[in-house]
Design a protein around this motif. Structure first.
Motif, mmCIF file in Angstrom:
data_model
loop_
_atom_site.group_PDB
_atom_site.id
_atom_site.type_symbol
_atom_site.label_atom_id
_atom_site.label_comp_id
_atom_site.label_asym_id
_atom_site.label_seq_id
_atom_site.Cartn_x
_atom_site.Cartn_y
_atom_site.Cartn_z
ATOM 1 N N THR A 26 0.818 -1.218 0.000
ATOM 2 C CA THR A 26 0.000 0.000 0.000
ATOM 3 C C THR A 26 0.848 1.263 0.000
ATOM 4 N N ARG A 27 2.150 1.137 0.271
ATOM 5 C CA ARG A 27 3.028 2.307 0.348
ATOM 6 C C ARG A 27 3.785 2.567 -0.956
ATOM 7 N N VAL A 28 3.627 1.704 -1.954
ATOM 8 C CA VAL A 28 4.342 1.890 -3.216
ATOM 9 C C VAL A 28 3.848 3.163 -3.901
ATOM 10 N N VAL A 29 4.777 3.981 -4.382
ATOM 11 C CA VAL A 29 4.461 5.217 -5.089
ATOM 12 C C VAL A 29 4.623 4.972 -6.589
ATOM 13 N N LEU A 30 3.542 5.174 -7.341
ATOM 14 C CA LEU A 30 3.540 4.895 -8.772
ATOM 15 C C LEU A 30 3.336 6.145 -9.617
ATOM 16 N N ASP A 31 3.183 7.301 -8.987
ATOM 17 C CA ASP A 31 2.851 8.514 -9.745
ATOM 18 C C ASP A 31 4.005 9.513 -9.820
ATOM 19 N N GLU A 32 5.234 9.031 -9.659
ATOM 20 C CA GLU A 32 6.406 9.885 -9.848
ATOM 21 C C GLU A 32 7.170 9.430 -11.084
ATOM 22 N N LEU A 130 12.215 -3.139 -1.806
ATOM 23 C CA LEU A 130 13.400 -2.352 -1.475
ATOM 24 C C LEU A 130 13.103 -0.859 -1.563
ATOM 25 N N GLY A 131 12.308 -0.460 -2.545
ATOM 26 C CA GLY A 131 11.965 0.943 -2.677
ATOM 27 C C GLY A 131 11.179 1.467 -1.493
ATOM 28 N N VAL A 132 10.187 0.694 -1.050
ATOM 29 C CA VAL A 132 9.379 1.128 0.095
ATOM 30 C C VAL A 132 10.236 1.225 1.356
ATOM 31 N N GLN A 178 19.514 -4.935 -27.068
ATOM 32 C CA GLN A 178 20.479 -4.999 -28.167
ATOM 33 C C GLN A 178 19.814 -5.703 -29.339
ATOM 34 N N ASP A 179 20.194 -5.333 -30.537
ATOM 35 C CA ASP A 179 19.603 -5.959 -31.720
ATOM 36 C C ASP A 179 19.770 -7.480 -31.665
ATOM 37 N N GLY A 180 18.671 -8.175 -31.861
ATOM 38 C CA GLY A 180 18.720 -9.620 -32.033
ATOM 39 C C GLY A 180 18.948 -10.446 -30.784
ATOM 40 N N VAL A 181 19.018 -9.823 -29.606
ATOM 41 C CA VAL A 181 19.222 -10.601 -28.382
ATOM 42 C C VAL A 181 17.890 -10.760 -27.647
ATOM 43 N N LYS A 182 17.835 -11.714 -26.716
ATOM 44 C CA LYS A 182 16.616 -11.923 -25.946
ATOM 45 C C LYS A 182 16.292 -10.691 -25.119
ATOM 46 N N PRO A 183 15.010 -10.392 -24.942
ATOM 47 C CA PRO A 183 14.651 -9.188 -24.193
ATOM 48 C C PRO A 183 14.905 -9.351 -22.696
ATOM 49 N N LEU A 184 14.924 -8.221 -22.025
ATOM 50 C CA LEU A 184 14.861 -8.167 -20.571
ATOM 51 C C LEU A 184 13.447 -7.773 -20.156
ATOM 52 N N PHE A 185 13.157 -7.904 -18.863
ATOM 53 C CA PHE A 185 11.791 -7.695 -18.387
ATOM 54 C C PHE A 185 11.819 -6.614 -17.312
ATOM 55 N N VAL A 186 11.346 -5.444 -17.696
ATOM 56 C CA VAL A 186 11.483 -4.229 -16.903
ATOM 57 C C VAL A 186 10.165 -3.934 -16.201
ATOM 58 N N SER A 187 10.242 -3.605 -14.924
ATOM 59 C CA SER A 187 9.036 -3.197 -14.199
ATOM 60 C C SER A 187 9.382 -2.135 -13.169
ATOM 61 N N VAL A 188 8.346 -1.407 -12.786
ATOM 62 C CA VAL A 188 8.485 -0.346 -11.793
ATOM 63 C C VAL A 188 8.590 -0.954 -10.405
ATOM 64 N N GLY A 189 9.498 -0.408 -9.591
ATOM 65 C CA GLY A 189 9.542 -0.781 -8.194
ATOM 66 C C GLY A 189 8.884 0.276 -7.328
ATOM 67 N N HIS A 190 9.418 1.490 -7.368
ATOM 68 C CA HIS A 190 8.953 2.564 -6.484
ATOM 69 C C HIS A 190 9.452 3.892 -7.038
ATOM 70 N N ARG A 191 8.556 4.868 -7.136
ATOM 71 C CA ARG A 191 8.904 6.249 -7.460
ATOM 72 C C ARG A 191 9.543 6.440 -8.835
ATOM 73 N N VAL A 192 9.177 5.577 -9.799
ATOM 74 C CA VAL A 192 9.655 5.699 -11.179
ATOM 75 C C VAL A 192 8.514 5.258 -12.094
ATOM 76 N N SER A 193 8.362 5.907 -13.239
ATOM 77 C CA SER A 193 7.373 5.471 -14.219
ATOM 78 C C SER A 193 7.909 4.301 -15.034
ATOM 79 N N LEU A 194 7.015 3.574 -15.687
ATOM 80 C CA LEU A 194 7.450 2.462 -16.530
ATOM 81 C C LEU A 194 8.250 2.976 -17.725
ATOM 82 N N GLU A 195 7.816 4.084 -18.304
ATOM 83 C CA GLU A 195 8.576 4.663 -19.417
ATOM 84 C C GLU A 195 9.980 5.053 -18.958
#
Length: 232
Positions: A26-32, A130-132, A178-195
């Motif tokens: 409940t303490r995660v910040v998603l709007d920064e 960790l962010g919280v 990187q071109d042609g390599v397997k993707p990584l999987f990025v997600s928001v933890g705390h106080r950062v947008s997905l973009e």
């Protein structure tokens, strides 16, 4: 090397850990938006395990975000703090990761975890936890998608596809660094947008599939673990 002890009030079983997740989520910040890429400092954290001795080594490596040169490094070695239960792996690592972060003299800035934030069955992976606890902006950059699906993405650096939960929520992105390599999987933890999390990841992965933060923290925690084993 000193062994960090698990805090006395640390959850000891699955029900206790789930209760902690429910409360902290409940303490995660998603709007920064988070800090702009290539500015300030950025810190990679990672862990390595010695399963035979029930020991975990954590590393925190601070980089200048613009040049990706190392500013400071710290390690800590601790007892594994929790049983292996999928979805609750953060409870095994966080006391030692926190000890490494607290050893730094520099402000960590943005923290990059080798793991998950929102891209977690309970929307509260290591990066969110960790962010919280620290109040720092944190993102998760994982090598595998855990339990989520994603569609086709293009072959070029920067191409991505939404990482989707069963209810259609976008919990992260499969991102090709990187071109042609397997993707990584990025997600928001705390106080950062997905973009912002994806932009940071691309900047940090300018030469290799993995972000430079993860590459350096992975190497350092393995060294710390070997030194701890040699000292026992």
């Amino acid at each position: 090397m000193m062994i960090i002890e698990t805090p006395p009030d640390w959850p000891a079983d699955e029900p206790a850990a789930l209760a902690v997740q429910d409360e902290l989520r409940t303490r995660v910040v998603l709007d920064e938006p988070g800090p702009p890429p290539a500015t300030g400092l950025v810190t990679g954290v990672d862990v390595a395990y010695d399963d035979e001795r029930d020991v975990v080594a954590a590393a925190a490596v601070v980089l200048d975000a613009a040049t990706l040169t190392v500013v400071e490094e710290a390690t800590a070695v601790g007892r594994v703090a929790f049983p292996y239960i999928p979805g609750l792996l953060a409870f095994r690592e966080i006391p030692t990761v926190l000890a490494a972060l607290e050893s730094l003299t520099a402000d960590p800035g943005l923290v990059v975890c080798d793991g998950y934030g929102r891209a977690h069955p309970r929307r509260f992976g290591l990066a969110a936890h960790l962010g919280v606890l620290t109040g720092l902006p944190v993102i998760g950059v994982a090598k595998n998608p855990f339990v989520f699906s994603y569609g086709e993405l293009g072959p070029h650096r920067g191409d991505f596809a939404p990482l989707l939960a069963d209810d259609g929520e976008e919990v992260g992105r499969a991102l090709r660094t990187q071109d042609g390599v397997k993707p990584l999987f990025v997600s928001v933890g705390h106080r950062v947008s997905l973009e912002g999390a994806c932009a940071h990841t691309l900047h940090l992965a300018s030469r290799y599939r993995l972000p430079e933060t993860t590459r350096r923290a992975d190497r350092l925690c393995r060294i710390a673990l070997e030194q701890a084993k040699a000292g026992t």
